[in-house]
Every structure is written in structure tokens, then in C-alpha cells.
Write an enzyme that holds these catalytic residues in place. Structure first.
Site, PDB file in Angstrom:
ATOM      1  CG  HIS B  24      -1.867  -1.173   1.231  1.00 37.50           C
ATOM      2  ND1 HIS B  24      -1.465  -2.460   1.520  1.00 37.50           N
ATOM      3  CD2 HIS B  24      -3.194  -1.249   0.971  1.00 37.50           C
ATOM      4  CE1 HIS B  24      -2.514  -3.270   1.447  1.00 37.50           C
ATOM      5  NE2 HIS B  24      -3.565  -2.570   1.113  1.00 37.50           N
ATOM      6  N   GLY B 112      -3.999  -4.049  11.346  1.00 39.79           N
ATOM      7  CA  GLY B 112      -4.474  -4.497  10.037  1.00 39.79           C
ATOM      8  C   GLY B 112      -5.988  -4.583  10.080  1.00 39.79           C
ATOM      9  CD  GLU B 407     -20.680  -6.054  24.295  1.00 39.91           C
ATOM     10  OE1 GLU B 407     -20.651  -5.318  23.278  1.00 39.91           O
ATOM     11  OE2 GLU B 407     -21.687  -6.147  25.011  1.00 39.91           O
ATOM     12  CG  ASP B 465     -32.003 -13.189  29.751  1.00 39.12           C
ATOM     13  OD1 ASP B 465     -33.111 -12.633  29.891  1.00 39.12           O
ATOM     14  OD2 ASP B 465     -30.995 -12.864  30.386  1.00 39.12           O
ATOM     15  NE  ARG B 516     -29.324 -16.421  35.271  1.00 37.45           N
ATOM     16  CZ  ARG B 516     -30.593 -16.791  35.497  1.00 37.45           C
ATOM     17  NH1 ARG B 516     -31.057 -17.916  34.993  1.00 37.45           N
ATOM     18  NH2 ARG B 516     -31.393 -16.017  36.196  1.00 37.45           N
TER      19      ARG B 516
END
Lengths: 652, 652
Positions: B24, B112, B407, B465, B516
Site C-alpha cells: 500500500h 491491520g 465489548e 433470556d 450462571r
């Protein structure tokens, strides 16, 4: 009246969460007024025809507030009963923990993973514009609806939201109206512990119209803001509604304790008292509110019926458009698509990404509802449809998207486009960056949306760009996502079959895994069998060794077979999950019973063990790649016919 | 003089790409002036001591411009020779296609995958502040450096950049200086085809100081902007440098054809002519420029030597801090850590996330350089260190991060924190959202960074959930990432062993996969063997059946073993990759030779086939989950001891 609706929803939502013993009451209570305005007055929908194409779309991006949505769907007359609310979060109920598309009438998309719902909404608003430009005539406007989405602080923080918002601003999606439930509370506590940016300024920077400081508990203000949003015809609008989480709960208002757990008996009673709801009743809906929604439903049905009449007239006046409309909404393929694709002339050797580009362009000519693009890699992915225009602001009749370097939003926007109906999306990037959009791929698979992913540059063979750009674990990790079909074709003919398979699939997404480098044309003893995921390329005569591979390693397997002086069969398995799903009879037919099984894959090979059995040899890449010419990197990792031949001989 | 440096770099970079035949050149040529200012005057570094702790950090977020970085590293005196430049993008050269940390001296992080380098820089700037607050005294300032990053349009569009920028603004990282190479060109063409937002307004909204419209080819302007940035002491700064891609190339300037391919002979000659470089020479560096950098190197060594003197005095005056410093930089663990962890009293049954929380808090007391946090799920992930303060703006002595619902940035910031040295990070979220940060996990593994990931809510057993929150393919897909250690402990004791293993590991990241739901304490016939990845829990007497599992399914396996009336062994394999890496001898010792092998996993089971052999049974979850109580969902997917027992009996 809408205030009464809101109050009923507060009680209903709180009761529902209380009975379930888990759920998120805070947002449902805090956003009840917003919902009352939307479902009680502003939105066009018909609960008896939930798939009415011109309905307004509503997406609850903050999916954990599902009970809010179920409460409004119930009141509005959708197929969600009080009994369903009472079974909130129970197995196989219509009211799961997060809204699930295809499971509950009136739920437009599955939400929960934050930010993606917002991006879905962007996709739906794009679809609306595409369909309007394609189908509306001077006489008849058959597509003209709004897309609303409600998002919270969590959605606001996710990168996918930023990506999608930037693109929505760029495209000037004026019929997208996002409402930001700004309650300053997230699971961790007050949002100012981590989120102090200026949301209005940020969205203005994206070229959105922003209406700030709207009182989210004042229905008149909400309605006024939405009216203002509709006046803006060149930008999407963000309405920032200041709300109180668990509004009206005696002590839990404005507290993160109300975010994700039932209020508890005492708070619940206090809440009901504060809103004049009967404290001795659960799941209470007043007759007044029932009647209000019954009247509203009549009015909405009338609107929908008027549309049907208009649509019928439009269809009569524009039979060709109507045919296109039907084909697009049913994802119909032309009868001669297979022949047309078979007739495409392709040189060999050819990179499968290049084969894919030629095939895609031909298919696009045949399938006018296919649109798509790349995350700024079109020249490399070979996905640009030269014959067609670009989709840009105020010009949505084109077929080429410019998603920008926004992979996650690309995937989630494609889901929204697909869910809207009337257009089928494909997207593209380097395979290694499928990781950036993986959360959206998962949602496409979960929602059974027929998105097509063009993932090129599929292995260490991409060469010089090195380990950051060389996928190693990616093919295998995509194969793990349930209901995602992963096809890695071995030459230009298999690429044709792969595209046909992807186009035929309607109940889930397909990932096409394509090479950067040239591959030779494979001479095949048998016909490509994409329906069964794998097939015999070279029979061998009562073979002792079976070499199996996908993609670029199939031609290497042919080379190895030529060098081996035992009878060897070569098997191509472009779609391993489908091949395995055929069952042991077909697997044994293809792989033989007592053969020495060898698998070649220029990536992590874990999944091949299921086909290898006790006597086997696996040639794979179990570490990150390296920068160098593709050929040299391949050699470095042992992808050399001589070497592999020797290994097999030693093992036999 | 700096102009001459820039011109030399333009020629050098273009020659390097030309010789390699790929790369590049456009960005390298366009940003040469910025680099000349940074490496030629502004930054403090010492090429002879590339790990000098107080060096300024530079991160090339636009990693495809690697040749730019290599050119400056070469001129500055780092261990990158002209010969190395001539081997650009060749296998095992020091100059791979993208900059690789640990591979090339002076490269601070591997870049990258776009946007992540920027987030790494945010992490490094955080580390600088943490170390400064921990170690600087009134008398001696031993940490006081800047973090610079150069990013392009691609980085700007990625969501991870938005997340990281929002957090950097929130934290007021005034010593972070980001330079945006705004050249309006990306691979797809002009960026205005997809990217028309106002970057300056967006960053102002994040509470950054923005210096807009800086002429990126005027070194005086660049220096002035950086000087202004240094004056700002409460905000990070974004300098928007307007540049021309391939500046000075006769026809390719401002064209996307210069982005990712060699210029070609003619353009190259034209470029050299335009800058008065000898057209008959390749890889030309003038004596003048050589001498300039020789003088500069002397000066920089002096600065570093002064620091060493200061550091020595500081160490003498603050022996306790010096001990902490050494421990932190060497990631030393206290000798009695194992005993301390063993002594933690934990109730059972206990969710492994809760066990993890107690263990983490104890370890944090012992290991003061351990810091971390969650993406807004601390109460669920059990990762908040109650005894310690939060890291917030102007207060970096704390140990608790509030990453927000970000996250991806969390993962990439943790990489930056870790790369900086002096602090070890842990991060946390629900396992299902590991997908959102997967690109950063991959980079941690590639860069061998000892990040620790606390992934809780690890299976369908999370229950209500529903499928959006129930990981199914995630454990298996994490196991596919090379050099990522994945540990799924089966009870509170294994959780202790898992944390110890994670803490001991220095050459790569570790993912702890935690439940959990409560798990019973396992009675064990043998000692937990985390070093070998798996071990026998219940021996069985010459067993006919071996049940293997990880995490919550081990106690289910014990139940099944109790019900089976054949001799059965139960094996726990918390770290399957490590177990397999032991080789066949150990595997056979643990699993037996002619046993009927059964694997239980409440997720996709693909990877277990490697251990199953011909006679086997696999109980796994091969589809998305469902909303309902964990127990009911488990039953629905067949995770019931009676059912599994029956299946095994039928198969025997």
C-alpha cells in the site's frame, strides 16, 4: 386516553415480570408513554394482517424490554393473549425473554444483542425506500411507511449502532425515526460512570435531525416530536426522550435495581397506587382501554383495506410490476436459472472469487430483487454489479450498496433488509473479517433469513497480507453456527453450484467461502452434488485411500492422488454440514468403508474428525498464518503434494 | 530537514512496494510528512532500547500502511535494515505485510484489522495514566509519555473506533493524540460514496479536543497541532490532517488505484522527479538524512539515559514501589498464591461465576497489577472488586473498569493495556457476546497477550433470556482460535484451578467459561489436573463406559454414571485443547482403550469427535436454544440423566 393506556401497560408489564419471577420491568414502565403514543395513535398496522407490506415497522432494539412490546401487542389486538403474558419467559410460550421474529405475531425482528435492532431498523428503512422507488407510480403510492425503533443506553454504546447511524445519515433515511430512551441507568448503575458523550451532537454529526430533551412521560410532547420528525424529509430523526426507569415505582424509580429484576410485591402495589390502578387485581386492563383499542383496530383495518384497494388497482394498471413484486416477495427464481448459470463461460484456472463475480452478475440480471455490496472491498470481493446503479441518498432504485468499512452494521442492516421483504440482500468482505460481523450472521441464522455472504480470501493462501488477514479458524467456526450453510467450492463449476444453492435457500443464510488465488478446473468422474454437500470427484478403483477436502485443497488432493501408488479416491466436500447430515449410508458410499481417510484443509481441521474415523490422517493449519507469497506460505504449512504423499505412505 | 526526511520516505516506501510487487504505497507517501514530524522531532524513543518503559507509543492503526512504519523505523535506527525493506512481504522477513508485534522491533502492536489499533492506543494511554498514578512520586516522574496513533478513513468507519473514542473522551485521556489521515480515498473509491458524517463534530461529541483542517503536507502545521494537543490537559486530541493519497505521484495522486497496489515504473519515476530524488537509484537515503537521524539518535539516547538515572534514584528512594514495578512488568505471582486460593472457602452448590467472583477478589488482593472490568455486566459476571476504587477521569489509581456496553473496544483496549506493560487486564461479558469482541480476542491470541476473559452464562442453562442470550456454538468456536486457552470448570474447585492456570499463563489469553446456574461440588477420586487439561473424576472399576464432559455437564455425567449398571468412568475435561495436546498415551490412560466413549456438552459438540473414536455417543445442542427455565430448556434438549442413560444402554 393515551395516558390511561400507558398506565395500564405499566401495571400489565410489572405484573407480567412479577409472575414470571424474572424480566426487565424498568424500561417497560418507563417507556409506557412512548408506546401508548406509537401503538395507540401514531403507527399504522393491522393486527389481523401482521404481514401487511405497507405497515409501519417497529423495532424494539432494547430487546430486554420485551414485556413492554408484548403488552402493547396484546392491547393492540395481536395474537398475544393475557394467558400468553402469564406464561412470560416460559418454554414455548409466545412471550419469550427477548422478542423472537417468527415466533410472536407483531415482532418484526429478534432483538436482545444490543445495537443490532437499531441496525435492523436502518435496513428496513432502506428497504422501504427501495420498494417505493421500484413500485410506486404517479397514480398509486403503495409503499409509504415509517420505521420506528426504540433504543436505550446500551444500544447507544455499541459500535454497530454508530456504524449504522453513520450510514443512515449518509443515505438520508428520512422515514426512519429512532427514539432514544434516555433514562441514565444501565445494569452497572448510572450511565455517567461510563457514558458521558453528547448523544445529540454525535447524531447531528452523522447528519441526523435530533430532537433533544423530549419529556418521555408527556404524551403530547412525544407526539409533537414525532410530528416534527415526519416534517423532515432529508434526514433520519433521533428523538431523545428523557424518561425515568420504573417511573412511578415508590423507591425503585431511577434505580438500576429496576432494570433486570421483578419489582417485588410492595413496589408493585405502590406503583399501581401511584397510577390509580386497582391494587387487588393482576393483569388488569380497564374496559375503557379495551374499547379504545377496539375502535382503533377498526380504523386501522380500514386504512389497511384502503391500501388493499389501492394495491389491487395498482396491480391492474401495472401487471409487470405486480409480477416483479410477487417474485420478490416470494423470492421466486426464474425457471431457467440453472441453465443460464451453467452457460456462463469461465476461463480456468480461475480464483473462485472471480468465478463468483461473473456468476453473481449473471444471476443479478435474472433476479431483479437481488441487491447488495461489500464493506469497502468490492474490487477484491468481486461483488460490484457494473450494469446497475448505486444505492445513494435520494436514489434507491440502484442495486449496489456501499456499506463502507462497517462489517457489523452491514450484516445487521442486511438482516433488516431481508426481514422487511421485497428485496434479497448479499454482503461481502474478506473471510477473516467475518468475525467483525459474526453477531449479525448468528442473528440471520436464528431468524432464518436468506442473506448471502460472499467471503473471499479464504485461507493462508492469500499470502502477503499476513496473519491478520489470513483466516485460519474462520471456516470451521462458521460451520458451527446452527442453520448457517457454509459452502466452500473447489473450482469454477462448484462455484456455480454454490451460488445456485445459496439462491435456492429460503430458510437461512448461506456463506460462500472463496479463494483469492487461482484454482484449476477439476476433472470430475461424477456430477457435482451440492444437494448432498459432498461427492466423489475421482473414483479410484476399489480405493484403499480416500482424500477429502473442500475448496482449494481439492485440487491439491488430486495432485496427491496422482502421486500415490495405491488406489485413491478424491472426494470434494464443499458443504460439510450438509454432507454429514446425509447420514452414514451416504457417507460410507462416498468415503468407503475400510478406507484410510485423509482430510486436507488449509485451516483449523477440528471438524473433520467426525468423518475421519480411527484410521486417518489430517493435514490442517493449527496456528496463525504468516506473511509471504501464498505459495510459500502454503509450503511452509506443509501443503505440498510430495510431503503429504509421503506422510500418507508412512501411515499406511 | 524534516521535509527532506519525508521525501526520502516517499521514495523508500514506493521503492519497497514496487520491489515487493504488492503493498500500500498511497498512505505511506501521503503520510510521510506526518511521520517525519513524529519520528524526526516529536516522539521520544530509543531504537537501541525499544522496550524502554517511558517511550512514547506510536500505533499505526491503518496497518496496511506498514511500509510507512518500516521506512521510519529504518531511518530512526531500529533493527530494520535496507535489506529488510527489500524483503518486504516475504516469508519470515522482518517486514511482513502488516506490522506484527513481537516480530519487528519498534512495532508496538499488530494492526491491520481496522479500528483495533486505535482502541489499542486508547488502552496504552490508559496504562500510562495508571502507571503514572501508581509509581510517580513528587520527586520523580518516571512515567510521563504520549500515545500517538495514526488512523485512516477505514478505521474511522469501524464501530470499535467509536466505542473506544467514546470511552477515551469519558476518561479524559489527554495524553492520547490521534492523527486522522483524511485523504478521502478508500479501496472502494472516494469516501464520500459512503462516509459523509462530520468527523470533527462526532469527536467533539465524545468530548475530544479536535484540531481540524490541518495541512498534512505542511510539517510546521503538523508540529503546531501536536503542540496544541499537548497543551490540552483534560481531553484526548484528534488532529484531522488533510492529505493527498500518493501525494506527488504524477497521475495516481488522489486515486484509489494508489491505495493497495504498486505505483508502477512510470509513476514511481515521476514521483521521484517531483521530490528531487535521484530517479536512477532505488532505496535511496541521502547522507544528509542519515546524519540527521544519527544526531537525533544521540539526543534520544541521552533522554533515555536521563530517565534511567531518574529511575535508579526513584528505585532507591521507593524500594517498595520498585518491587511492585518489577512484579508488574514481569507478571510475577506471589509464591503462596496457590495456597491462598486453595484456602478460599466457598459454599456449594455454587455457580462457577460466583466461585470465580470470590476467587478473583482474593487473587486481586495478592496481585496488585491485576485490573479489569465488565461490559456493563459486572453484577452478573461477578467481576467487581469491591475493595478497590474505580478507574475514572482524573483517577487512575483504581482497579475497576467500567467499559460500558462496548465489548469490541473492551477487548481491544485490554490488548493495549497489556501491550503497554505494567498492568494485566481482565475483561468480562456474557459468553454469547464474546462474538462482539471476537476480533480482539483473536488479536490477543496472535500477539500472545495474557488477557483474561471472564465469560459467564455459558449455555442454554441460562434459561429465560432465550436463544439470543444462550451460547450454543461459542465454547467450541473459541476453542478454534489458536493460542487461546479455553477453560470450562465443572465446580468451585476446578474454578480455582482455572483461575490459577489463567494467572500463570504469560504467552497468550485465557477464556474462563462459567455458569450462571449452581453446580454441585464434585467428589473426585483423583486430583484436579488442569496442567493436562483433563483428568479422571470417578475411576470406575475396569470401566466399560467412559463419560467425558466439561463444565456443568460433568455433574450430569456423574448422575448418569450412577444410573448405569455397567462400570463407568467419569472424566472432566475443562481444557480440551490442552488435553488433546498431551498426546495419545495420556488420552488413552484417561479415557481407556476399548471403552465406549460418551461426551456430554450443552453446546455444539463438533470438537469432541476427536476424542470419541468409532464406538461413541455424543449428547450436544446442535440448534439454537429456547426461552424457559434453565432446567426445562435443559430437559427439552435431552440433558436428563435418565434419558442419556437409556441412550447409552441402547447403544452398548
Amino acid at each position: 386516553m393515551l395516558n390511561k393506556v400507558a398506565d395500564i401497560v405499566r401495571g400489565l408489564s410489572a405484573d407480567t415480570v412479577e409472575q414470571a419471577g424474572s424480566g426487565h420491568p424498568g424500561m417497560a414502565i418507563g417507556c409506557a408513554d412512548i408506546g401508548a403514543a406509537l401503538y395507540g395513535e401514531i403507527m399504522n398496522y393491522d393486527p389481523t394482517q401482521p404481514n401487511w407490506p405497507n405497515r409501519d415497522r417497529f423495532i424494539l432494539s432494547a430487546g430486554h424490554g420485551s414485556v413492554w412490546l408484548y403488552s402493547f401487542l396484546h392491547l393492540s389486538g395481536y395474537d398475544v393473549s393475557l394467558e400468553d403474558l402469564k406464561r412470560f419467559r416460559q418454554l414455548h410460550s409466545k412471550t419469550p425473554g427477548h422478542p423472537e421474529y417468527g415466533h410472536t405475531s407483531g415482532v418484526e425482528t429478534t432483538t436482545g444483542p444490543l445495537g443490532q435492532g437499531f441496525a435492523n431498523a436502518v435496513g428496513m428503512a432502506i428497504s422501504e425506500k427501495m420498494l417505493a422507488e421500484r413500485y410506486n407510480t404517479k397514480e398509486y403510492e403503495i409503499i409509504d411507511h415509517y420505521t420506528y425503533t426504540l433504543l436505550g443506553d446500551g444500544c447507544m454504546m455499541e459500535g454497530v449502532t454508530s456504524e449504522a447511524a453513520s450510514l443512515a445519515g449518509h443515505l438520508g433515511l428520512d422515514k426512519l425515526i429512532a427514539i432514544y430512551d434516555s433514562n441514565d441507568i444501565s445494569i452497572g448503575g448510572n450511565v455517567d460512570i461510563t457514558f458521558t458523550e453528547s448523544v445529540p451532537d454525535r447524531f447531528k454529526a452523522y447528519d441526523w435531525h435530533v430532537i433533544d430533551e423530549v419529556d418521555g412521560h408527556d404524551i403530547a410532547s412525544i407526539k409533537e416530536a414525532i410530528a416534527e420528525a415526519k416534517e423532515v424529509t432529508d434526514k433520519p430523526t433521533l428523538i431523545i426522550a428523557n424518561t425515568h426507569i420504573a417511573y412511578g415505582a415508590p423507591t425503585k424509580q431511577d434505580s438500576n435495581s429496576a432494570h433486570g429484576a421483578p419489582l417485588g410485591k410492595e413496589e408493585l402495589t405502590g406503583l399501581k397506587e401511584n397510577f390509580g390502578l386497582p391494587t387487588d387485581k393482576e393483569f388488569y386492563v380497564s374496559n375503557e382501554v379495551r374499547e379504545f383499542f377496539a375502535t382503533r383496530q377498526e380504523k386501522l383495518q380500514k386504512i389497511r383495506q384502503d391500501w388493499e384497494d389501492r394495491f389491487t388497482k395498482w396491480a391492474k394498471a401495472n401487471p409487470e410490476l405486480k409480477t416483479q413484486w410477487d417474485q420478490a416477495h416470494n423470492l421466486e427464481l426464474p425457471n431457467d436459472l440453472e441453465r443460464v448459470v451453467a452457460d456462463i463461460e469461465l476461463d480456468t484456472p480461475l480464483a473462485t472469487r472471480k468465478a463468483s463475480g461473473s456468476i453473481l452478475r449473471k444471476i443479478a440480471d435474472q433476479v431483479p430483487y437481488l441487491v447488495g455490496g461489500s464493506a469497502d472491498l468490492a474490487p477484491s470481493n468481486k461483488t460490484y454489479l457494473d450494469k446497475y446503479e448505486e444505492i445513494q441518498k435520494e436514489s434507491f432504485s440502484g442495486r449496489n450498496f456501499r456499506f463502507g468499512v462497517r462489517e457489523h452494521a452491514m450484516g445487521a442492516i442486511a438482516n433488516g433488509i431481508s426481514l422487511h421483504g421485497g428485496v434479497r440482500p448479499f454482503t461481502a468482505t474478506f473471510l477473516v473479517f467475518s468475525d467483525y460481523m459474526r453477531p449479525a450472521i448468528r442473528m440471520a441464522a436464528l431468524m432464518k433469513q436468506p442473506s448471502i455472504y460472499v467471503f473471499t480470501h479464504d485461507s493462508i493462501y492469500i499470502g502477503e497480507d499476513g496473519p491478520t488477514h489470513q483466516p485460519v479458524e474462520h471456516v470451521e467456526s462458521l460451520r458451527l453456527i446452527p442453520n448457517l450453510e457454509v459452502i466452500r467450492p473447489a473450482d469454477e463449476e462448484e462455484t456455480k453450484a454454490a451460488w445456485l444453492e445459496a439462491m435456492k435457500r429460503q430458510d437461512g443464510p448461506t456463506a460462500l467461502i472463496l479463494t483469492r488465488q487461482n484454482l484449476p478446473h477439476l476433472k470430475k468422474d461424477k456430477k457435482i452434488n451440492m444437494d448432498k454437500g459432498g461427492y466423489v470427484v475421482q473414483e479410484g478403483n476399489d480405493p484403499q485411500v480416500v482424500l477429502m477436502a473442500s475448496g482449494s485443497e481439492v485440487s491439491l488432493a488430486v495432485e496427491v492422488a496422482e502421486k500415490l501408488d495405491v488406489e485413491t479416491r478424491v472426494v470434494s466436500i464443499p458443504d460439510r454440514n450438509k454432507f454429514i447430515a446425509q447420514g452414514q449410508d451416504y457417507i460410507k458410499e462416498v468415503l468407503g468403508e475400510d478406507t484410510f481417510r485423509v482430510a486436507l484443509e488449509a485451516g483449523v481441521g477440528q471438524g473433520w474428525y467426525q468423518l475421519l474415523g480411527d484410521k486417518h490422517h489430517l493435514v490442517s493449519v493449527e496456528d496463525f498464518g504468516a506473511s509471504g507469497s501464498g505459495e510459500k506460505v502454503g509450503k511452509y504449512f506443509g501443503f505440498v503434494a510430495e510431503e503429504i504423499t509421503e506422510q500418507i505412505i508412512n501411515r499406511l
